[in-house]
Scaffold this motif. Structure first.
Motif, PDB file in Angstrom:
ATOM      1  N   ILE A  29       4.120 -16.673 -17.713  1.00 11.50           N
ATOM      2  CA  ILE A  29       4.136 -18.106 -17.400  1.00 11.50           C
ATOM      3  C   ILE A  29       2.755 -18.751 -17.344  1.00 11.50           C
ATOM      4  O   ILE A  29       2.643 -19.974 -17.518  1.00 11.50           O
ATOM      5  CB  ILE A  29       4.863 -18.361 -16.062  1.00 11.50           C
ATOM      6  CG1 ILE A  29       4.190 -17.649 -14.894  1.00 11.50           C
ATOM      7  CG2 ILE A  29       6.313 -17.934 -16.147  1.00 11.50           C
ATOM      8  CD1 ILE A  29       4.843 -17.969 -13.559  1.00 11.50           C
ATOM      9  N   ILE A  30       1.684 -17.972 -17.144  1.00 11.19           N
ATOM     10  CA  ILE A  30       0.341 -18.567 -17.082  1.00 11.19           C
ATOM     11  C   ILE A  30      -0.010 -19.182 -18.435  1.00 11.19           C
ATOM     12  O   ILE A  30       0.243 -18.617 -19.499  1.00 11.19           O
ATOM     13  CB  ILE A  30      -0.711 -17.504 -16.686  1.00 11.19           C
ATOM     14  CG1 ILE A  30      -0.488 -17.059 -15.238  1.00 11.19           C
ATOM     15  CG2 ILE A  30      -2.137 -18.047 -16.846  1.00 11.19           C
ATOM     16  CD1 ILE A  30      -0.677 -18.159 -14.224  1.00 11.19           C
ATOM     17  N   ASP A  31      -0.569 -20.376 -18.346  1.00 11.86           N
ATOM     18  CA  ASP A  31      -1.021 -21.145 -19.517  1.00 11.86           C
ATOM     19  C   ASP A  31       0.143 -21.661 -20.365  1.00 11.86           C
ATOM     20  O   ASP A  31      -0.044 -22.012 -21.529  1.00 11.86           O
ATOM     21  CB  ASP A  31      -1.968 -20.308 -20.392  1.00 11.86           C
ATOM     22  CG  ASP A  31      -2.971 -21.195 -21.133  1.00 11.86           C
ATOM     23  OD1 ASP A  31      -3.335 -22.262 -20.570  1.00 11.86           O
ATOM     24  OD2 ASP A  31      -3.362 -20.859 -22.260  1.00 11.86           O
ATOM     25  N   LYS A  32       1.344 -21.692 -19.749  1.00 11.15           N
ATOM     26  CA  LYS A  32       2.517 -22.257 -20.429  1.00 11.15           C
ATOM     27  C   LYS A  32       2.887 -23.585 -19.752  1.00 11.15           C
ATOM     28  O   LYS A  32       2.651 -23.776 -18.549  1.00 11.15           O
ATOM     29  CB  LYS A  32       3.718 -21.313 -20.342  1.00 11.15           C
ATOM     30  CG  LYS A  32       3.474 -19.912 -20.873  1.00 11.15           C
ATOM     31  CD  LYS A  32       3.434 -19.900 -22.386  1.00 11.15           C
ATOM     32  CE  LYS A  32       3.568 -18.488 -22.959  1.00 11.15           C
ATOM     33  NZ  LYS A  32       2.735 -17.464 -22.352  1.00 11.15           N
ATOM     34  N   GLU A  33       3.459 -24.494 -20.547  1.00 11.72           N
ATOM     35  CA  GLU A  33       4.008 -25.713 -19.960  1.00 11.72           C
ATOM     36  C   GLU A  33       5.390 -25.390 -19.360  1.00 11.72           C
ATOM     37  O   GLU A  33       6.083 -24.488 -19.837  1.00 11.72           O
ATOM     38  CB  GLU A  33       4.132 -26.797 -21.024  1.00 11.72           C
ATOM     39  CG  GLU A  33       2.780 -27.241 -21.564  1.00 11.72           C
ATOM     40  CD  GLU A  33       2.921 -28.129 -22.795  1.00 11.72           C
ATOM     41  OE1 GLU A  33       3.900 -27.921 -23.550  1.00 11.72           O
ATOM     42  OE2 GLU A  33       2.060 -28.999 -22.984  1.00 11.72           O
ATOM     43  N   LEU A  34       5.762 -26.140 -18.323  1.00 14.66           N
ATOM     44  CA  LEU A  34       7.021 -25.855 -17.630  1.00 14.66           C
ATOM     45  C   LEU A  34       8.191 -25.794 -18.600  1.00 14.66           C
ATOM     46  O   LEU A  34       9.068 -24.936 -18.489  1.00 14.66           O
ATOM     47  CB  LEU A  34       7.296 -26.931 -16.570  1.00 14.66           C
ATOM     48  CG  LEU A  34       6.526 -26.837 -15.249  1.00 14.66           C
ATOM     49  CD1 LEU A  34       6.881 -28.024 -14.369  1.00 14.66           C
ATOM     50  CD2 LEU A  34       6.842 -25.540 -14.527  1.00 14.66           C
ATOM     51  N   TRP A  35       8.227 -26.726 -19.526  1.00 13.22           N
ATOM     52  CA  TRP A  35       9.393 -26.838 -20.402  1.00 13.22           C
ATOM     53  C   TRP A  35       9.411 -25.834 -21.551  1.00 13.22           C
ATOM     54  O   TRP A  35      10.366 -25.768 -22.301  1.00 13.22           O
ATOM     55  CB  TRP A  35       9.497 -28.262 -20.954  1.00 13.22           C
ATOM     56  CG  TRP A  35       8.174 -28.809 -21.447  1.00 13.22           C
ATOM     57  CD1 TRP A  35       7.626 -28.672 -22.679  1.00 13.22           C
ATOM     58  CD2 TRP A  35       7.252 -29.555 -20.668  1.00 13.22           C
ATOM     59  NE1 TRP A  35       6.420 -29.285 -22.741  1.00 13.22           N
ATOM     60  CE2 TRP A  35       6.162 -29.851 -21.506  1.00 13.22           C
ATOM     61  CE3 TRP A  35       7.228 -30.014 -19.347  1.00 13.22           C
ATOM     62  CZ2 TRP A  35       5.056 -30.594 -21.077  1.00 13.22           C
ATOM     63  CZ3 TRP A  35       6.144 -30.738 -18.924  1.00 13.22           C
ATOM     64  CH2 TRP A  35       5.065 -31.034 -19.769  1.00 13.22           C
ATOM     65  N   GLU A  36       8.296 -25.062 -21.710  1.00 11.46           N
ATOM     66  CA  GLU A  36       8.318 -24.101 -22.818  1.00 11.46           C
ATOM     67  C   GLU A  36       8.606 -22.665 -22.368  1.00 11.46           C
ATOM     68  O   GLU A  36       8.799 -21.785 -23.182  1.00 11.46           O
ATOM     69  CB  GLU A  36       6.992 -24.151 -23.590  1.00 11.46           C
ATOM     70  CG  GLU A  36       5.807 -23.532 -22.876  1.00 11.46           C
ATOM     71  CD  GLU A  36       4.550 -23.513 -23.756  1.00 11.46           C
ATOM     72  OE1 GLU A  36       4.588 -22.831 -24.797  1.00 11.46           O
ATOM     73  OE2 GLU A  36       3.570 -24.186 -23.398  1.00 11.46           O
TER      74      GLU A  36
END
Length: 476
Positions: free
Chosen positions: A61-68
């Motif tokens: 999840i790090i460096d990801k946008e919530l929706w992706e």
């Protein structure tokens, strides 16, 4: 110069201490926490709780946008919420569905705030698992629905009253139909204000008593219907708490039909007694020497049954059987019943048919007890020497065993046309000698104890001596 250096060190230490305390709170928090970059919306940090809650690793999840990432079920809604957050610096969802890495949905409370860290803005999302809260709410909703169904469909009247003022706040359909009022005519009114309580003062006193004791019951309370008819009800009130607020529930049962049934049962019982007495009198008109015999046999049989801890319903059946055990003698010629000399073999055989003749009569009556069968067996004996069927041991019912002993003792202590009464001591000696061979030993032992220790006495026969332990020549 040295003081400046010391000041800088102190400041660095304070910053490090503050960062350490924040990190501990972040790592140990029992809510999920995500830190997002304000400009890009990408996740820059996540605490262990949110990792465990959703099943992702930190690298997932790090460096990801919530929706992706995939745990946000409604991606378009999330993008809109992100834009709203950038404008208002705050968003909150009470029941947002998040998807676990393995696919199942977790309802959460989702709160995001924008705040400044130095010269930059960051977004902190606090995520709380509300699964338990949602399950509790669903359980409460289900419970309320079940209660409502019970309330609406109950076959008793129910009224809910405000504890403080006694006003009606809810009524079920049954009480409306029972009393003829509509809900608007009752709701918001005090019980004594409507008019269906016939005595207002009693109702006011009862309300005060209920508030003191939290419970009130009337077995037979008269209520008045809307158009004046009076009905009898059982009225029960209880005080209980709903969400820390006291309420009163009144349960009202129409007992009018119950009262009619009780009266009918009383009349039926009296009719049954009258029938028995009529049948007994019918036999005694043909055999006046045995007048009162069946009643006295019943007295002793009941006394024995009490010692055996018979239940009342079984006692009633035994009493009925004893009262009618010689009813078949009505078919025997009166000259045999009253013959002043010993009967010959033919006459004895004829007399012995009375047990079966009694059975033939009584089997036509639908008693709630095996009266006909008991009467048929009252001359059977344990060794098979009795009549009419030569039954042995356990084939003879308990009631017949009791009547056999009671019948023998009463017959021997009463006069007959062909002999005088033999006396109680001889009668008791007779059954004791035949115990286990002819008579049930437990019944015999109880019978002896009743006469010798408990001073049992038959109802005196008119013109005959009363036999008791005290006036018998000897004792066993």
């Amino acid at each position: 110069m040295i003081s400046k250096e010391l000041g800088k060190q102190t400041l660095d230490a304070a910053i490090q201490s503050s960062e350490l305390r924040y990190r501990r709170l972040f790592e140990c928090a029992q809510d999920g926490i995500l830190i997002l970059d304000f400009k890009s919306g990408k996740i820059v940090d996540a605490n262990p709780y949110i990792i465990n809650l959703l099943g992702f690793t930190l690298s997932d999840i790090i460096d990801k946008e919530l929706w992706e990432i995939g745990f946000i079920v409604d991606q378009e809604r999330t993008k809109q919420a992100y834009q709203e957050l950038r404008l208002s610096n705050y968003i909150r969802y009470e029941d947002l569905p998040l998807q676990h890495k393995q696919g199942h949905i977790i309802p959460v409370e989702f709160v995001c705030n924008v705040y400044d860290v130095g010269l930059e803005k960051v977004i902190q999302c606090n995520i709380r698992d509300v699964s338990d809260k949602q399950r509790l709410a669903e359980t409460l909703a289900k419970s309320e629905l079940q209660y409502r169904k019970l309330f609406e469909n109950a076959q008793n009247g129910i009224m809910i009253l405000d504890y403080k003022n006694g006003k009606i706040v809810d009524t079920n359909p049954f009480i409306l139909n029972l009393l003829g009022f509509s809900a608007p005519e009752l709701v918001g009114k005090e019980l004594w204000e409507i008019g269906f309580m016939l005595d207002k003062e009693v109702a006011l006193q009862a309300f005060d008593e209920l508030k003191e004791k939290n419970y009130l019951r009337y077995e037979n309370l008269p209520l008045r219907k809307k158009y004046g008819q009076s009905i009898d009800v059982e009225f029960i009130s209880n005080v209980y708490e709903v969400s820390d607020k006291k309420v009163i529930q009144c349960d009202i049962r129409d007992i009018s039909s119950k009262r009619v049934i009780a009266q009918y049962k009383n009349v039926l019982a009296l009719s049954m007694d009258d029938l028995v007495n009529a049948l007994v009198a019918m036999v005694e008109t043909r055999d006046p020497y045995t007048a009162g015999h069946q009643e006295r046999v019943s007295e002793l049989a009941e006394a024995i049954a009490i010692e055996l801890n018979y239940q009342q319903i079984n006692m009633d059946g035994l009493r009925m059987s004893a009262m009618l055990h010689d009813i078949g003698k009505y078919t025997i010629p009166a000259e045999i019943l009253t013959k002043p000399r010993t009967l010959n073999d033919i006459e004895i055989a004829m007399l012995r048919t009375h047990a079966y003749e009694s059975f033939k009569i009584l089997k036509l009556i639908h008693f709630p007890w095996p009266v006909a069968q008991t009467v048929l067996q009252h001359h059977e004996r344990l060794d098979g020497s009795g009549y009419p069927n030569g039954l042995k041991g356990d084939s003879i019912c308990d009631e017949a065993r009791i009547i056999a002993v009671a019948d023998t003792v009463e017959a021997l202590t009463s006069p007959r046309p062909y002999r005088p009464a033999v006396g109680l001591d001889i009668a008791l000696a007779n059954i004791l000698e035949a115990s286990e061979r002819l008579f049930d030993p437990q019944v015999v032992a109880i019978c002896l104890r009743l006469f010798k220790e408990k001073k049992f006495q038959f109802t005196p026969q008119k013109g005959q001596k009363t036999y008791t332990v005290e006036n018998v020549r000897g004792s066993l």
